[in-house]
Scaffold this active site. Sequence first.
Site, PDB file in Angstrom:
ATOM      1  N   ASP A 261       0.939  -1.250  -0.141  1.00 20.76           N
ATOM      2  CA  ASP A 261      -0.058  -0.064  -0.168  1.00 20.76           C
ATOM      3  C   ASP A 261       0.833   1.388  -0.097  1.00 20.76           C
ATOM      4  OD1 ASP A 261      -2.430  -1.390   0.022  1.00 20.76           O
ATOM      5  OD2 ASP A 261      -3.012  -1.159   2.146  1.00 20.76           O
ATOM      6  N   LYS A 262       0.349   2.388  -0.506  1.00 14.89           N
ATOM      7  CA  LYS A 262       0.906   3.480  -0.629  1.00 14.89           C
ATOM      8  C   LYS A 262       1.679   4.108   0.742  1.00 14.89           C
ATOM      9  CE  LYS A 262       0.091   8.455  -1.680  1.00 14.89           C
ATOM     10  NZ  LYS A 262      -0.988   9.561  -2.084  1.00 14.89           N
TER      11      LYS A 262
END
Length: 256
Positions: free
Chosen positions: A54-55
Amino acid sequence: MLEILFQDEHLIAVNKPAGMLVHRSWLDRHETVFVMQTLRDQIGQHVFTVHRLDKPTSGVLLLALSSEVARLLSQQFELHQMNKVYHAVVRGYVMEDGTVDYALTEEQDKIADKFATQDKPAQPAVSHYRVLARKEMPVAIGKYETARYSLVELTPETGRKHQLRRHMTHLRHPIIGDTAHGDLKQNRGMAQHFDCPGLMLHASHMQLDHPISGEPLTITAPWDSRWQQLVTRFDWLGCASELERVEFPEQAGQDS
């Protein structure tokens, strides 16, 4: 420039910075910098994703240098033949090591999953955790006069979306910086008092068999400057050696 952790003619692994998307997404349409494009320009050839982070998550990100190697690596992920170990800073004192065996329903995006089945049953999810250090700091966050934190090592055995975040919240020890499942007061407090914003979840190690040679391969991603300044302030510097002597379980999965 991305930090390259491993590279040969078949695959490459980088230390993904927190806050950087792996690839372009219409859900983050305003972002202009992505791992895939940055790495492609850096090494001068196309790369292929085989898993995701994830970011806000930092750490080991593995990519293939051909579609065939991408297929072989994806198979290892799907069959849970890759081991991944994460480190996280969580709220409160985690008093002992343990395992979370708690099924999770699928998390869906309101827009991207608009037409997806909404009543899917919960899927099995297992995560192992190990306590590395604890710290109590003399700052008032919420209703308490002091703030307590734990540094934990997390090993997912399955690969559900946001599994580690959701499992630690299930234990009432949410990961600091988790805006979706965590403690917003603690997130703000960490940023305000310790100059450490963002999700404190790092993919530290990956162990796999090389898809071509079959040789065992272990890849380690060092903590970034944000992590380094926090472990220094919390007197957790000795725990950095855990990055070098981690012991992998027989089987583990993936998380993002």
